[in-house]
Design a protein around this motif. Sequence first.
Motif, PDB file in Angstrom:
ATOM      1  N   TYR A  98       2.700  -8.437  49.662  1.00 37.35           N
ATOM      2  CA  TYR A  98       1.749  -9.370  50.269  1.00 37.35           C
ATOM      3  C   TYR A  98       0.864  -9.901  49.157  1.00 37.35           C
ATOM      4  O   TYR A  98       0.700  -9.265  48.111  1.00 37.35           O
ATOM      5  CB  TYR A  98       0.941  -8.715  51.391  1.00 37.35           C
ATOM      6  CG  TYR A  98      -0.123  -7.727  50.954  1.00 37.35           C
ATOM      7  CD1 TYR A  98      -1.471  -8.006  51.138  1.00 37.35           C
ATOM      8  CD2 TYR A  98       0.216  -6.496  50.387  1.00 37.35           C
ATOM      9  CE1 TYR A  98      -2.455  -7.094  50.763  1.00 37.35           C
ATOM     10  CE2 TYR A  98      -0.747  -5.585  50.020  1.00 37.35           C
ATOM     11  CZ  TYR A  98      -2.086  -5.883  50.215  1.00 37.35           C
ATOM     12  OH  TYR A  98      -3.060  -4.986  49.840  1.00 37.35           O
ATOM     13  N   GLY A  99       0.304 -11.101  49.374  1.00 35.05           N
ATOM     14  CA  GLY A  99      -0.477 -11.698  48.299  1.00 35.05           C
ATOM     15  C   GLY A  99      -1.261 -12.907  48.765  1.00 35.05           C
ATOM     16  O   GLY A  99      -1.368 -13.199  49.959  1.00 35.05           O
ATOM     17  N   ALA A 128       4.408 -17.061  43.611  1.00 38.05           N
ATOM     18  CA  ALA A 128       3.127 -16.364  43.539  1.00 38.05           C
ATOM     19  C   ALA A 128       2.974 -15.689  42.190  1.00 38.05           C
ATOM     20  O   ALA A 128       3.961 -15.301  41.552  1.00 38.05           O
ATOM     21  CB  ALA A 128       3.034 -15.310  44.649  1.00 38.05           C
ATOM     22  N   GLU A 129       1.725 -15.540  41.757  1.00 38.33           N
ATOM     23  CA  GLU A 129       1.419 -14.814  40.523  1.00 38.33           C
ATOM     24  C   GLU A 129       1.441 -13.316  40.802  1.00 38.33           C
ATOM     25  O   GLU A 129       0.934 -12.863  41.820  1.00 38.33           O
ATOM     26  CB  GLU A 129       0.051 -15.225  39.980  1.00 38.33           C
ATOM     27  CG  GLU A 129       0.060 -16.395  39.030  1.00 38.33           C
ATOM     28  CD  GLU A 129       0.784 -16.080  37.715  1.00 38.33           C
ATOM     29  OE1 GLU A 129       0.774 -14.908  37.286  1.00 38.33           O
ATOM     30  OE2 GLU A 129       1.348 -17.019  37.136  1.00 38.33           O
ATOM     31  N   GLN A 130       2.006 -12.537  39.871  1.00 34.59           N
ATOM     32  CA  GLN A 130       2.067 -11.094  40.072  1.00 34.59           C
ATOM     33  C   GLN A 130       0.677 -10.464  40.156  1.00 34.59           C
ATOM     34  O   GLN A 130       0.479  -9.475  40.853  1.00 34.59           O
ATOM     35  CB  GLN A 130       2.869 -10.425  38.964  1.00 34.59           C
ATOM     36  CG  GLN A 130       2.255 -10.490  37.581  1.00 34.59           C
ATOM     37  CD  GLN A 130       2.965  -9.568  36.590  1.00 34.59           C
ATOM     38  OE1 GLN A 130       3.702  -8.663  36.996  1.00 34.59           O
ATOM     39  NE2 GLN A 130       2.758  -9.816  35.302  1.00 34.59           N
ATOM     40  N   THR A 152     -12.668 -13.520  49.653  1.00 26.94           N
ATOM     41  CA  THR A 152     -13.905 -14.264  49.885  1.00 26.94           C
ATOM     42  C   THR A 152     -15.053 -13.302  50.172  1.00 26.94           C
ATOM     43  O   THR A 152     -16.149 -13.435  49.603  1.00 26.94           O
ATOM     44  CB  THR A 152     -13.727 -15.243  51.057  1.00 26.94           C
ATOM     45  OG1 THR A 152     -12.640 -16.141  50.773  1.00 26.94           O
ATOM     46  CG2 THR A 152     -14.992 -16.056  51.293  1.00 26.94           C
ATOM     47  N   ALA A 153     -14.815 -12.318  51.043  1.00 25.66           N
ATOM     48  CA  ALA A 153     -15.840 -11.319  51.349  1.00 25.66           C
ATOM     49  C   ALA A 153     -16.184 -10.490  50.114  1.00 25.66           C
ATOM     50  O   ALA A 153     -17.357 -10.241  49.822  1.00 25.66           O
ATOM     51  CB  ALA A 153     -15.363 -10.408  52.477  1.00 25.66           C
ATOM     52  N   TRP A 154     -15.166 -10.085  49.380  1.00 21.51           N
ATOM     53  CA  TRP A 154     -15.380  -9.264  48.176  1.00 21.51           C
ATOM     54  C   TRP A 154     -16.208  -9.999  47.126  1.00 21.51           C
ATOM     55  O   TRP A 154     -17.154  -9.448  46.573  1.00 21.51           O
ATOM     56  CB  TRP A 154     -14.024  -8.851  47.591  1.00 21.51           C
ATOM     57  CG  TRP A 154     -14.120  -8.184  46.250  1.00 21.51           C
ATOM     58  CD1 TRP A 154     -14.455  -6.880  45.995  1.00 21.51           C
ATOM     59  CD2 TRP A 154     -13.898  -8.795  44.972  1.00 21.51           C
ATOM     60  NE1 TRP A 154     -14.455  -6.650  44.640  1.00 21.51           N
ATOM     61  CE2 TRP A 154     -14.107  -7.800  43.989  1.00 21.51           C
ATOM     62  CE3 TRP A 154     -13.540 -10.080  44.567  1.00 21.51           C
ATOM     63  CZ2 TRP A 154     -13.973  -8.062  42.626  1.00 21.51           C
ATOM     64  CZ3 TRP A 154     -13.400 -10.342  43.216  1.00 21.51           C
ATOM     65  CH2 TRP A 154     -13.623  -9.345  42.261  1.00 21.51           C
ATOM     66  N   SER A 155     -15.852 -11.249  46.850  1.00 23.31           N
ATOM     67  CA  SER A 155     -16.576 -11.989  45.815  1.00 23.31           C
ATOM     68  C   SER A 155     -18.013 -12.276  46.236  1.00 23.31           C
ATOM     69  O   SER A 155     -18.935 -12.228  45.423  1.00 23.31           O
ATOM     70  CB  SER A 155     -15.855 -13.286  45.468  1.00 23.31           C
ATOM     71  OG  SER A 155     -15.891 -14.204  46.553  1.00 23.31           O
ATOM     72  N   HIS A 179      -7.696 -10.367  40.104  1.00 28.19           N
ATOM     73  CA  HIS A 179      -6.877  -9.169  40.290  1.00 28.19           C
ATOM     74  C   HIS A 179      -7.736  -7.966  40.678  1.00 28.19           C
ATOM     75  O   HIS A 179      -7.299  -7.127  41.488  1.00 28.19           O
ATOM     76  CB  HIS A 179      -6.105  -8.874  39.002  1.00 28.19           C
ATOM     77  CG  HIS A 179      -5.230  -7.667  39.075  1.00 28.19           C
ATOM     78  ND1 HIS A 179      -4.157  -7.587  39.929  1.00 28.19           N
ATOM     79  CD2 HIS A 179      -5.290  -6.466  38.422  1.00 28.19           C
ATOM     80  CE1 HIS A 179      -3.571  -6.405  39.790  1.00 28.19           C
ATOM     81  NE2 HIS A 179      -4.239  -5.711  38.895  1.00 28.19           N
ATOM     82  N   ALA A 180      -8.947  -7.884  40.125  1.00 23.03           N
ATOM     83  CA  ALA A 180      -9.828  -6.755  40.450  1.00 23.03           C
ATOM     84  C   ALA A 180     -10.134  -6.709  41.943  1.00 23.03           C
ATOM     85  O   ALA A 180     -10.190  -5.630  42.548  1.00 23.03           O
ATOM     86  CB  ALA A 180     -11.125  -6.858  39.647  1.00 23.03           C
TER      87      ALA A 180
END
Length: 397
Positions: free
Chosen positions: A148-149, A165-167, A191-194, A347-348
């Motif tokens: 998933y991504g 998709a980017e790995q 969005t929530a994380w950032s 990625h984080a």
Amino acid sequence: MFNFRIVRSSSCKFKQCTRFITDGPSTTTGEPSKIIPKQKEKSDRTRGTVDNRMSAWAIHSYGNIDELQMTRSRMPIITSTTELLISVKAASLNPIDYMMINGYAQEFGRFLRNHQLEFPLTLGRDFSGIVIDKGQDVKNFKIGDKVYGVLPIHRQGSHAEAVIAEQSLTCLKPDKLNFIEAASILYSGLTAWSALYLSGELCIRDPKNYRVLVTGASGGVGTLAIQMLNASGANVIASCNSTAINLVKKLGAHSAHDYRDPNYITNVAKDGPFDIILDCANMGYKKIPPSWQYSKFITLNSPLIKNTDKYGLLGGMAASARDLMVANIPKCAQGKTVRWGFFAPFHAGVEFIDDLINKDKLRPVIHGIYGFDEVPEAFEDLMEGKLLGKLVVDIDA
């Protein structure tokens, strides 16, 4: 942790609807959700791996939902050594998808595409599926992996049978999630994380015992923000429709308020002061009640993209810097700040969310599921709003 079962609801206006209950077997066991697709005439669409062509929902110009067309196009080709080619099993809808149909982020997108063709433009930011090809530098995935991504806004989208998709923005799908559930998470989750961990600085502060008010708490971003905060030990206060109060409490909100209650403003003020107000309801800093005490107000309704569309890249950046100063100058003397939250394809953040899922601390909330031929209907329901969680498209249905 949360045992939501997807069931058919004849009283709901959505084509395939869900409500959330906490008894009985969970749908999050890696098996497809038990849904009854709406009966309709079969299309002549076939999976696009035989003749190297695929079906996709795309627009050929900006406008309204009528621009959406089912198209047949060539399968996308890997052009970077770190890319994956995914056979898409499910994809979700986000508000930005409809906004992009109207031309939102077109200037920003053109800049990031670096002169690549703009149309036809396929919508869809989240996906789940199976790896069918990969670049030579991809080491963490193999052909056949279930993944998933998420896709940045300048990339061709996931409302298609295949996507590149980017790995770094892709993860192995947890066994505890089926494809439908996995496809509903990352765009809203990032969005929530950032907003919380970057704009709200929770990445450098201990959120334990923070008091955070989440408005619009029952939507795609809000439901995930509550769970992230709860997992971090924060005290979460939610604002939502009365029909969603039980849901947000089960997700981890310590208290919840109906925004239509005549005493809403007073009741919320009593739960303050707040270290952070996360505005997922498009309230805006100008409408914050004076009785609500807070340190940081983080809105997802930043003017940056709109300014860029209106004034161009440089002009938009300058106008946005001015808007941010205007918002903060009267607040700074009171020890308050106004900040913007964005989708951040880092990625984080993907690792953070994937870790919470695998620890059973974050579960998707799905409002409705649609067949691939029903994408326009899904957009119509997205536009109407009042959703509890996300709308997801089952590509194989």
